[in-house]
Design an enzyme around this catalytic site. Structure first.
Site, PDB file in Angstrom:
ATOM      1  N   ARG A 147      -2.833 -11.859  -2.098  1.00 32.45           N
ATOM      2  CA  ARG A 147      -4.211 -11.604  -1.663  1.00 32.45           C
ATOM      3  C   ARG A 147      -5.031 -11.126  -2.846  1.00 32.45           C
ATOM      4  O   ARG A 147      -4.502 -10.916  -3.941  1.00 32.45           O
ATOM      5  CB  ARG A 147      -4.210 -10.520  -0.579  1.00 32.45           C
ATOM      6  CG  ARG A 147      -3.456  -9.261  -1.030  1.00 32.45           C
ATOM      7  CD  ARG A 147      -3.562  -8.131  -0.038  1.00 32.45           C
ATOM      8  NE  ARG A 147      -2.621  -7.047  -0.324  1.00 32.45           N
ATOM      9  CZ  ARG A 147      -2.797  -6.093  -1.225  1.00 32.45           C
ATOM     10  NH1 ARG A 147      -3.886  -6.103  -1.979  1.00 32.45           N
ATOM     11  NH2 ARG A 147      -1.897  -5.135  -1.405  1.00 32.45           N
TER      12      ARG A 147
ATOM     13  N   GLU B 245      16.828  -0.689  -3.451  1.00 29.96           N
ATOM     14  CA  GLU B 245      16.550  -1.022  -4.847  1.00 29.96           C
ATOM     15  C   GLU B 245      16.781   0.208  -5.713  1.00 29.96           C
ATOM     16  O   GLU B 245      16.374   1.324  -5.357  1.00 29.96           O
ATOM     17  CB  GLU B 245      15.101  -1.484  -4.961  1.00 29.96           C
ATOM     18  CG  GLU B 245      14.715  -2.052  -6.300  1.00 29.96           C
ATOM     19  CD  GLU B 245      13.302  -2.616  -6.263  1.00 29.96           C
ATOM     20  OE1 GLU B 245      13.136  -3.822  -5.989  1.00 29.96           O
ATOM     21  OE2 GLU B 245      12.352  -1.836  -6.476  1.00 29.96           O
TER      22      GLU B 245
ATOM     23  N   ILE C  83      13.965   3.248 -10.862  1.00 28.80           N
ATOM     24  CA  ILE C  83      13.735   3.434 -12.291  1.00 28.80           C
ATOM     25  C   ILE C  83      13.051   4.787 -12.465  1.00 28.80           C
ATOM     26  O   ILE C  83      11.993   5.030 -11.882  1.00 28.80           O
ATOM     27  CB  ILE C  83      12.853   2.315 -12.876  1.00 28.80           C
ATOM     28  CG1 ILE C  83      13.432   0.940 -12.557  1.00 28.80           C
ATOM     29  CG2 ILE C  83      12.674   2.514 -14.374  1.00 28.80           C
ATOM     30  CD1 ILE C  83      14.784   0.685 -13.154  1.00 28.80           C
TER      31      ILE C  83
ATOM     32  N   HIS D  28       3.459   1.385 -13.824  1.00 31.30           N
ATOM     33  CA  HIS D  28       3.173   0.279 -12.910  1.00 31.30           C
ATOM     34  C   HIS D  28       2.249  -0.711 -13.625  1.00 31.30           C
ATOM     35  O   HIS D  28       1.101  -0.386 -13.932  1.00 31.30           O
ATOM     36  CB  HIS D  28       2.501   0.824 -11.648  1.00 31.30           C
ATOM     37  CG  HIS D  28       2.180  -0.214 -10.618  1.00 31.30           C
ATOM     38  ND1 HIS D  28       2.587  -0.109  -9.308  1.00 31.30           N
ATOM     39  CD2 HIS D  28       1.491  -1.372 -10.689  1.00 31.30           C
ATOM     40  CE1 HIS D  28       2.162  -1.157  -8.625  1.00 31.30           C
ATOM     41  NE2 HIS D  28       1.485  -1.933  -9.451  1.00 31.30           N
TER      42      HIS D  28
ATOM     43  N   GLY E 185       0.784  -1.219   0.000  1.00 30.06           N
ATOM     44  CA  GLY E 185       0.000   0.000   0.000  1.00 30.06           C
ATOM     45  C   GLY E 185       0.819   1.275   0.000  1.00 30.06           C
ATOM     46  O   GLY E 185       0.356   2.337   0.395  1.00 30.06           O
ATOM     47  N   GLY E 186       2.076   1.169  -0.457  1.00 27.30           N
ATOM     48  CA  GLY E 186       2.920   2.352  -0.529  1.00 27.30           C
ATOM     49  C   GLY E 186       3.563   2.752   0.786  1.00 27.30           C
ATOM     50  O   GLY E 186       4.267   3.760   0.861  1.00 27.30           O
TER      51      GLY E 186
ATOM     52  N   GLU F 268       3.524  -7.763  -9.425  1.00 32.69           N
ATOM     53  CA  GLU F 268       3.653  -6.371  -9.832  1.00 32.69           C
ATOM     54  C   GLU F 268       5.018  -6.112 -10.471  1.00 32.69           C
ATOM     55  O   GLU F 268       6.039  -6.636 -10.015  1.00 32.69           O
ATOM     56  CB  GLU F 268       3.440  -5.443  -8.639  1.00 32.69           C
ATOM     57  CG  GLU F 268       2.060  -5.626  -7.998  1.00 32.69           C
ATOM     58  CD  GLU F 268       1.664  -4.479  -7.101  1.00 32.69           C
ATOM     59  OE1 GLU F 268       2.546  -3.685  -6.729  1.00 32.69           O
ATOM     60  OE2 GLU F 268       0.465  -4.369  -6.791  1.00 32.69           O
TER      61      GLU F 268
END
Length: 457
Positions: A292, A199, A202, A207, A163-164, A274
């Site tokens: 989920r 990470e 980019i 998305h 959820g960010g 994702e």
């Protein structure tokens, strides 16, 4: 499986209750006192209170949820999304207690929920990955050394994130030290796990996510991709399928990569893989697996004419997938607008309160998933979603036209909503021309955009 307890609230709890009833399953709603008048409480066969104010964490109290199972005789738990839906410990307790957890196994959740481990698994099946740290980094000095080696800008991400939350960006070494501590703190508060990994960032990606489903008999398929690039602070606002920027060959590669990954994880349920798409280089990179049902599963349902929640329930019952990859068909273009109780003219500040009136749209090719009704009070304790507006057309242009009509009909009073934002976006030339990326909305906000149509200014 005969009686399902839904360990969630709001529209997803209502969605699960409906799927259960379609399959002849009894349902149990759990609720905090703040949700005593919620629609999922009214729709379920039984309802039991699991928390008193302050009740923000009621749906995270495993002992209370298991006690509700025991009291009601529920033999299965559907976690929805958020809350305990990706909690491997919770799934493991359900398994050891003889309660069916409607989702993948605790072992699979643990593997894929640890983003560093999931990244290693992706690499093992030759799914493209973004360069980053080799697993969790807890020491800031070590982390800074690794960050300098990878190069800035760089993401700091919570391993248990979603959820960010638990994500920070650092553009240089000084900023990295501050953001590293901030990411760990938010991860601890949100997930009871402060671990983070690094990470490479980019620049200006899109998305893209792939809906997958697997059964307990080794069968796996994908149900196409979704484009979720319109986001604010990594919170999705508009989703659509199919992605308007993927070529057929790139779509095939991304979907096949997703299936290979979940096959390696022995995944049995619905789930989402994702990816970040570097549109300029036509490359894609694995980001994470959400173990989920997703908020945006609705657009895949409308595109494929399949009930994903019903399929999820059937997979939990041990049934075999009723279709093979060649049986999956796609029709038209589908868009979802998240209608939240937020004020887009004031930096999307939350707007809880009484819904003085609530009149959702209807007509051809319009679907509304919601747990709201007139005079319902949106509590300040939880997510601000009012409804999900899902529209369909034969083409993207037609779907946008339906969305405009539906948004015009969607009447909400008493609270602010994101309807003006969506109306603005559906007139935005860059959105219409697919010339945008994940941080586009954040950039508009930084430039002072209030998301008002010219006629309103």
């Amino acid at each position: 499986m005969k009686k399902v307890l839904i360990a969630n609230r709001g529209e997803i709890a209502v969605r699960v209750i409906r799927a259960c009833h379609d399959l002849g399953l009894k349902t149990v709603a759990v609720y905090s006192q703040a949700d005593s008048e919620s629609l999922h409480v009214l729709y379920a066969d039984e309802a039991i209170c699991i928390g008193e104010p302050p009740s923000q964490k009621s749906y995270l109290k495993i002992s209370n949820i298991l006690a509700a199972c025991e009291v009601t005789g529920a033999d299965a738990i559907h976690p929805g999304y958020g809350f305990l839906s990706e909690n491997a410990h919770f799934a493991s307790i359900c398994e050891s207690s003889g309660i069916t957890f409607i989702g993948p196994s605790s072992k699979t959740i643990s593997l894929l929920g640890d983003k560093a481990a999931a990244k290693a698994l992706a690499k093992s099946v030759k799914c493209p990955i973004i360069s980053g740290s080799d697993g969790v980094i807890r020491d800031v000095k070590e982390a800074l050394a690794v960050a300098k080696k990878i190069g800035f800008p760089i993401f700091i991400k919570a391993t248990a994130g979603g959820g960010g939350k638990g994500i920070r960006i650092a553009y240089d070494a000084d900023e990295f030290v501050r953001q590293f501590a901030s990411a760990r703190t938010e991860a601890e508060v949100s997930f009871n796990n402060p671990d983070v990994y690094l990470e490479r960032m980019i620049v200006n990606p899109r998305h893209i996510e792939v809906q997958i489903i697997g059964d307990q008999h080794g069968n796996y398929i994908h149900l196409g991709e979704r484009d979720c690039t319109i986001q604010r602070r990594r919170q999705k606002l508009i989703e659509e399928t199919p992605s308007p920027v993927l070529t057929d060959s790139l779509r095939k590669k991304i979907c096949e990569s997703a299936v290979n990954l979940v096959k390696a994880a022995k995944y049995s349920s619905v789930g989402t893989v994702e990816f970040l798409l570097d549109e300029n280089r036509r490359d894609f990179y694995f980001m994470e697996v959400n173990t989920r049902i997703q908020v945006e599963h609705t657009i895949t349902e409308e595109l494929t004419n399949l009930d994903l929640v019903a399929l999820q329930l059937k997979m939990a019952m041990g049934e075999k997938l009723p279709l093979k990859q060649k049986d999956v068909t796609y029709s038209g273009h589908v868009i979802q607008c998240r209608i939240n109780a937020e004020n887009p003219k004031n930096n999307f500040s939350t707007s809880p309160g009484l819904l003085e009136y609530y009149m959702p749209p209807g007509g051809p090719n319009v679907r509304v998933d919601s747990a709201c009704y007139p005079n319902y009070r949106i509590p300040p304790n939880y997510d601000s979603m009012i409804a999900k507006l899902i529209v369909k057309g034969k083409s993207r242009k037609e779907a946008i036209a339906v969305a405009k009509r539906a948004l015009r009909e969607f009447l909400i009073g008493g609270v602010h909503s994101t309807i003006p934002f969506h109306q603005f976006m559906l007139e935005d030339s860059r959105f219409l021309n697919n010339d945008y990326f994940i941080t586009y909305i954040d950039q508009l906000i930084a430039e002072g955009c209030t998301f008002q149509l010219p006629t309103e200014e």
